[in-house]
Design an enzyme around this catalytic site. Structure first.
Site, short mmCIF file in Angstrom:
data_model
loop_
_atom_site.label_atom_id
_atom_site.label_comp_id
_atom_site.label_asym_id
_atom_site.label_seq_id
_atom_site.Cartn_x
_atom_site.Cartn_y
_atom_site.Cartn_z
N LYS A 212 0.83 -1.21 0.00
CA LYS A 212 0.00 0.00 0.00
C LYS A 212 0.86 1.26 0.00
O LYS A 212 0.61 2.22 -0.74
CB LYS A 212 -0.92 0.00 1.21
CG LYS A 212 -1.76 1.29 1.37
CD LYS A 212 -2.60 1.54 0.13
CE LYS A 212 -3.30 2.91 0.18
NZ LYS A 212 -4.36 2.99 1.16
N CYS A 266 -3.87 10.18 1.16
CA CYS A 266 -2.98 9.05 0.88
C CYS A 266 -1.61 9.48 0.38
O CYS A 266 -0.61 9.30 1.07
CB CYS A 266 -3.63 8.12 -0.14
SG CYS A 266 -5.06 7.22 0.47
#
Length: 438
Positions: A212, A266
């Protein structure tokens, strides 16, 4: 994909902790598949809003999904967790300042884990979706095992969706599932297989955590390269957008677009989690710092340009404050820092954004932001801005004091604006700026 009834007997109830951009769609999706779902959020107002069948986020298709989940009786929302067979943690992991730049703040994740501890029983599965540093899942698992004595399963399955297109990507995107052990990963896979049509890849939890972070760091580093190209091109009187377009004709080159900075929950945050985990993340840290410095670079460029043009105490209309086009999300938006710098330098700022709902500074109508302004500064590439037509631009020109446009995302049809007498300045186009270096 329909729920396998044999698995419904094994997993009678799922508790989703955190009902934000990821948690609410996930909880609703699971409920529609036939699972009994308890959605938990500590924000009482948010819980009340969801209970009333209202949206807390503007996401296409979510109202229909949420309504179906609630009316089916499968989704119940509360402020406290309760006993379940599976717990899915979808809470924020912000970054806080430290000596290396920023570090991951796990307070929300750890609080969520502590809140479910009293309800855990042998055989339960905990899944973390929140973005976390490598080895965090292992550490939490060890803590739970040590302090509760329960034999649980645990997995890490990071979300991989784009705001504005969450439901489609929640179903269609591939997912990586990392387990503390193979059984944990397999159990988690069965949950996600109930609604995901993309591929599900099994690995260990630490690898999944790194996957991720790598995905978002890859984009951050490449955006930093594009931003540096924009700075260099300005200095050398080159149009970086033309240069990138031509460079990308090479079959093995794909340079990203520059911009006023990197925002969102993010890409602007996750690279710091790698930096905080390893002393070898030198390039990642430099790229992150470069992108974090872009708002200051952009604001300084604007400030010095107005000085060169001899315009004092300018009034500017800021068009777009969300971190990307056509979304309402202003988390970590570079527009915030740019506005701060301008205000500190005696600019009068009027902000217009067709999507944003809440912001630290007042939001105005498009007319208020245009009227008597010296310039319009476009910081976000909303479709509305791209679609300005000749008559729109003509009307805008009559309302302004000076016809200046500063486009920081290459959003506009520059020919149309120039036809109406506008002086168009494009980030990364050295020919359009008086100021070349800062």
């Amino acid at each position: 994909m329909k729920l396998d009834k044999s698995k419904q007997k094994e997993i009678n109830k799922i508790c989703v902790v955190g009902l934000g951009y990821i948690g609410l769609p996930t909880a609703s999706m699971l409920a529609i598949q036939g699972y009994k779902v308890i959605g938990v959020d500590i924000d009482e107002e948010r819980v009340k809003t969801i209970r009333d069948g209202k949206l807390i986020i503007n996401e296409q298709g979510l109202m229909t999904l949420l309504t179906g989940a609630i009316t089916s009786g499968n989704l119940v929302v509360k402020t406290e967790p309760e006993e379940a067979d599976v717990y899915i943690i979808c809470v924020p992991t912000p970054a806080t300042a430290d000596k290396n730049g920023k570090k991951c703040d796990l307070i929300c994740v750890l609080s969520a884990v502590n809140n479910i501890k009293p309800y855990l029983k042998d055989g339960d599965l905990i899944i973390i979706e929140s973005t976390i540093p490598p080895k965090t899942t292992e550490k939490i698992y060890d803590d739970i095992s040590k302090n509760t004595g329960k034999n649980i399963y645990m997995a890490y399955c990071p979300e991989r969706v784009l705001p504005g297109n969450i439901l489609k990507e929640l179903v269609e995107n591939d997912r990586t599932i990392g387990g503390i052990n193979k059984k944990s990963a397999q159990l988690a896979k069965e949950i996600y297989a109930s609604f995901i049509e993309g591929n599900l890849y099994i690995t260990d939890s630490t690898t999944a955590e790194m996957v991720k972070l790598m995905e978002n760091t890859f984009r951050d580093v490449n955006i930093a390269l594009a931003n540096e190209f924009a700075k260099v091109s300005t200095e050398l009187d080159i149009n970086v957008w033309d240069a990138i377009n031509l460079a990308n004709k090479h079959p093995r080159v794909n340079i990203l677009n520059p911009g006023p900075g990197v925002g969102g929950h993010c890409i602007s945050i996750d690279p710091w989690f790698i930096v905080g985990s390893s002393e070898n993340a030198e390039l990642i840290k430099k790229a992150r710092n470069l992108n974090d410095d872009m708002p200051k670079y952009v604001a300084s460029l604007i400030i010095k340009e107005f000085k060169e043009m001899g315009i004092c105490n300018p009034k500017v209309g800021i068009f777009g404050i969300t971190y990307k086009g056509d979304v309402e999300d202003t988390r970590e938006t570079p527009a915030r820092a740019i506005i701060d710098y301008l205000l500190q330098n005696d600019f009068e700022v009027s902000i217009y954004d067709p999507y944003a709902k809440d912001f630290e500074y007042p939001l105005n109508t498009i007319e208020e932001s245009i009227k008597n302004s010296d310039a319009l500064i476009f910081l976000t590439d909303h479709s509305e801005f791209k679609n300005f037509e000749k008559e729109d631009i003509k009307e805008i020109s009559h309302m302004m004091k000076n016809k200046i446009v500063m486009d920081m995302k290459n959003t506009l049809n520059h020919n149309l604006w120039e036809e109406q007498g506008f002086n168009v300045k494009l980030l990364g186009d050295g020919k359009s700026w008086i100021v070349k270096t800062l």
